[in-house]
Design a protein around this motif. Structure first.
Motif, PDB file in Angstrom:
ATOM      1  N   SER A 176      30.365  44.217  45.465  1.00  0.00           N
ATOM      2  CA  SER A 176      31.596  43.584  44.979  1.00  0.00           C
ATOM      3  C   SER A 176      32.812  44.046  45.773  1.00  0.00           C
ATOM      4  CB  SER A 176      31.754  43.838  43.467  1.00  0.00           C
ATOM      5  OG  SER A 176      32.830  43.105  42.951  1.00  0.00           O
TER       6      SER A 176
ATOM      7  N   VAL B 174      39.250  42.446  43.717  1.00  0.00           N
ATOM      8  CA  VAL B 174      38.727  41.247  44.381  1.00  0.00           C
ATOM      9  C   VAL B 174      39.651  40.035  44.233  1.00  0.00           C
ATOM     10  CG1 VAL B 174      36.304  41.907  44.354  1.00  0.00           C
ATOM     11  CG2 VAL B 174      37.244  40.707  42.399  1.00  0.00           C
TER      12      VAL B 174
ATOM     13  N   SER C  89      42.680  43.665  39.403  1.00  0.00           N
ATOM     14  CA  SER C  89      41.305  43.960  39.820  1.00  0.00           C
ATOM     15  C   SER C  89      41.219  43.587  41.304  1.00  0.00           C
ATOM     16  CB  SER C  89      40.308  43.169  38.977  1.00  0.00           C
ATOM     17  OG  SER C  89      38.999  43.649  39.195  1.00  0.00           O
TER      18      SER C  89
ATOM     19  N   TYR D  33      26.358  46.272  42.152  1.00  0.00           N
ATOM     20  CA  TYR D  33      27.589  46.751  41.517  1.00  0.00           C
ATOM     21  C   TYR D  33      27.341  46.858  40.024  1.00  0.00           C
ATOM     22  CZ  TYR D  33      32.505  46.860  40.020  1.00  0.00           C
ATOM     23  OH  TYR D  33      33.716  47.201  39.464  1.00  0.00           O
TER      24      TYR D  33
ATOM     25  N   TRP E 243      34.687  34.855  37.163  1.00  0.00           N
ATOM     26  CA  TRP E 243      33.610  35.729  37.659  1.00  0.00           C
ATOM     27  C   TRP E 243      32.382  35.675  36.758  1.00  0.00           C
ATOM     28  CZ3 TRP E 243      34.744  37.184  42.489  1.00  0.00           C
ATOM     29  CH2 TRP E 243      36.101  37.193  42.843  1.00  0.00           C
TER      30      TRP E 243
ATOM     31  N   LYS F  35      30.703  39.555  30.424  1.00  0.00           N
ATOM     32  CA  LYS F  35      31.027  38.185  30.846  1.00  0.00           C
ATOM     33  C   LYS F  35      30.691  37.128  29.786  1.00  0.00           C
ATOM     34  CE  LYS F  35      30.682  39.669  35.639  1.00  0.00           C
ATOM     35  NZ  LYS F  35      31.925  39.609  36.359  1.00  0.00           N
TER      36      LYS F  35
ATOM     37  N   ILE G  80      25.990  39.815  34.896  1.00  0.00           N
ATOM     38  CA  ILE G  80      26.136  38.472  35.474  1.00  0.00           C
ATOM     39  C   ILE G  80      25.006  37.547  35.021  1.00  0.00           C
ATOM     40  CG2 ILE G  80      25.890  37.173  37.652  1.00  0.00           C
ATOM     41  CD1 ILE G  80      27.834  39.072  38.943  1.00  0.00           C
TER      42      ILE G  80
ATOM     43  N   ASN H  84      26.377  40.846  43.671  1.00  0.00           N
ATOM     44  CA  ASN H  84      27.601  41.523  44.103  1.00  0.00           C
ATOM     45  C   ASN H  84      27.535  41.951  45.560  1.00  0.00           C
ATOM     46  OD1 ASN H  84      29.557  41.850  41.750  1.00  0.00           O
ATOM     47  ND2 ASN H  84      27.614  42.444  40.791  1.00  0.00           N
TER      48      ASN H  84
ATOM     49  N   GLU I 283      30.640  37.993  46.894  1.00  0.00           N
ATOM     50  CA  GLU I 283      30.636  37.566  45.496  1.00  0.00           C
ATOM     51  C   GLU I 283      29.837  36.267  45.409  1.00  0.00           C
ATOM     52  OE1 GLU I 283      31.870  39.448  43.171  1.00  0.00           O
ATOM     53  OE2 GLU I 283      33.291  40.759  44.228  1.00  0.00           O
TER      54      GLU I 283
HETATM   55  N1  LIG Z   1      32.008  41.193  41.224  1.00  0.00           N
HETATM   56  C1  LIG Z   1      32.867  41.543  40.138  1.00  0.00           C
HETATM   57  C2  LIG Z   1      32.101  41.328  38.894  1.00  0.00           C
HETATM   58  O1  LIG Z   1      31.107  40.671  38.817  1.00  0.00           O
HETATM   59  C3  LIG Z   1      34.091  40.693  40.180  1.00  0.00           C
HETATM   60  C4  LIG Z   1      35.048  40.919  39.056  1.00  0.00           C
HETATM   61  C5  LIG Z   1      36.021  42.035  39.334  1.00  0.00           C
HETATM   62  O2  LIG Z   1      35.620  43.135  39.648  1.00  0.00           O
HETATM   63  O3  LIG Z   1      37.218  41.786  39.157  1.00  0.00           O
END
Ligand SMILES: N[C@H](C=O)CCC(=O)O
Ligand SMILES: Cc1ncc(COP(=O)(O)O)c(C=O)c1O
Length: 426
Positions: free
Chosen positions: A155, A23, A21, A142, A59, A265, A240, A209, A399
């Motif tokens: 994000s 980020v 992923s 996001y 996250w 999450k 989130i 995000n 983030e």
């Molecule tokens: N900002 C994203 C989710 O909240 C971070 C997680 C990801 O995309 O790997």
């Protein structure tokens, strides 16, 4: 080379960018990602044996800290019974009833495997219900990586400065209209231009995000009214904020009822889970009870349900869990803002509940354009300093910092001391 550097060198040969992923790649902060070997409570340990106080919490999901003994025990028990059946199970009924009992706006709920899937499916449900195609989203929010949502997304898209993703045909985004976060006039203008065509407004009730950006007073209420007045659905993306700002998420915190809600999450306790739900008249349209198709081989997976159920029940049953966590978090983030002021820096700390961010900008930061004024080079310096001092932060300005119930006041005070030391030398 450290073990993390060796692993990253190998990873980039076989995994795009070396990560699963974007980020996670530490690209925007000019560092090598730490490869994590294990985690317990408030801490994570990397492949080189370095332990960090963790402000990412996978996250968001790990609100109780890592590997909570009860969550782990229930997962192990579920594993003994079987990893996947592709058939209905009792835990799914328990999960649906628990969610509906906690979040008043949820009359029916469908489990999926990620936040992305939850959003994609909720948008489809809204379109199926209203018979309309157009969706309003907000710049910097996001909502996962489905084609229609990759428009001015936050994000990793924002971190990498990617305007819109390659590989998304224009046809997939032509019905995605973008408004300005915290600006009701920008939403009203779209409703005026596309009268009777808007299926839904989707919003992160607290944007997390583009860094953490709070809704101004009246913004969410205004969206509720605009949607009601125009026969459109209001979708809160609580991937989130769900079960984080309060047990009943941002909608409980602010007292606003959306028509549909998406979760991810925390609802999975650390396993790959998402969910969407809301009004019964909308959710009844989902297959097989209605014509809006949505499915998943592993949806409602028994091990994932066990993890999610254990975590949600602990959150529900632990007295004053949110009061205590949010109180600790307020003291921590206010401490950061005071330290910044005392150091004579013009920077801004935005926070709410256990979510927060520092922007290396004067502020206030209330939308995407303002978030983008943050000095990301400064962020990189701050990030490296904190990491060198064993504080694990999200490797991006855009983030959030996630605090967990496993963190003690002493650990937070120690983190503040490290932050103050950073301010002294920068
Ligand atoms: N900002 C994203 C989710 O909240 C971070 C997680 C990801 O995309 O790997
Ligand atoms: C608000 C929000 N919606 C949707 C998503 C997508 O969730 P996932 O990464 O589980 O697909 C995320 C995070 O990734 C998110 O923060």
């Amino acid at each position: 080379m450290s073990r993390s550097e060796t692993l990253f060198t190998e990873a980039v040969e076989r995994i795009p960018g070396g990560v699963n992923s974007p980020v996670r790649a530490f690209g925007s902060v000019g560092e090598t990602p730490r490869f994590i070997a294990s985690a317990k409570g408030a801490y994570m340990t990397d492949a080189d044996g370095q332990t960090y106080l963790d402000f990412v919490g996978s996250w968001g999901p790990m609100i109780l800290g890592h590997n909570h003994p009860k969550v782990l025990a229930d997962v192990l028990e579920a594993c003994q019974e079987g990893l996947s059946f592709g058939a209905a199970t009792e835990r799914e009924v328990e999960m649906a009833e628990l969610i509906c009992s906690i979040v008043p706006s949820i009359e029916m709920v469908r489990m999926v495997n990620s936040g992305t899937e939850a959003v994609m499916s909720a948008v489809r449900a809204a379109r199926g219900f209203t018979g309309r195609n157009k969706i309003i989203k907000f710049a910097g929010c996001y909502h996962g990586h489905s084609d229609a949502m990759l428009v001015k997304a936050g994000s990793g898209v924002m971190t990498a400065g990617i305007p819109d993703s390659a590989g998304v045909p224009a046809g997939c985004t032509q019905d995605t209209l973008t408004a300005v976060y915290n600006d009701l006039d920008s939403v009203q203008a779209i409703f005026d231009e596309f009268q009777g065509e808007i299926a839904a407004v989707i919003v992160e009730p607290v944007a997390a995000n583009m860094g953490v950006v709070l809704p101004k007073k009246g913004f969410l209420e205004g969206l509720r009214k605009l949607c009601t007045d125009n026969g459109s659905l209001l979708i809160f993306d609580e991937v989130i904020t769900g079960f984080r700002l309060s047990l009943s998420g941002a909608q409980g915190y602010f007292g606003i009822e959306p028509d549909l809600t998406t979760f991810g999450k925390i609802i999975g306790g650390g396993m790959p889970v998402g969910a969407y739900g809301g009004r019964k008249d909308v959710m009844k349209l989902i297959a097989p009870s209605g014509p809006v198709y949505q499915a998943g081989t592993l949806s409602g997976n028994p091990v994932a349900m066990a993890a999610g159920l254990a975590q949600l029940k602990l959150l529900k049953e632990t007295p004053d869990f949110y009061e205590k966590l949010n109180h600790k978090a307020d003291a921590f983030f206010e401490g950061m803002q005071e330290a910044v002021k005392a150091a004579g820096k013009p920077w801004t700390v935005n926070h709410i509940g256990s979510l927060g961010s520092i922007f290396f900008a004067e502020g206030p930061v209330t939308n995407y354009a303002e978030a983008k004024t943050s000095d990301t080079k400064k962020f990189g310096e701050y990030f490296s300093y904190m990491m060198q001092n064993s504080i694990y932060l999200a490797p991006s300005q855009f983030e959030a910092m996630f605090l967990s119930g496993a963190m003690t006041e002493e650990e937070l005070v120690k983190t503040l001391d490290i932050f103050k030391a950073y301010l002294k030398q920068c």
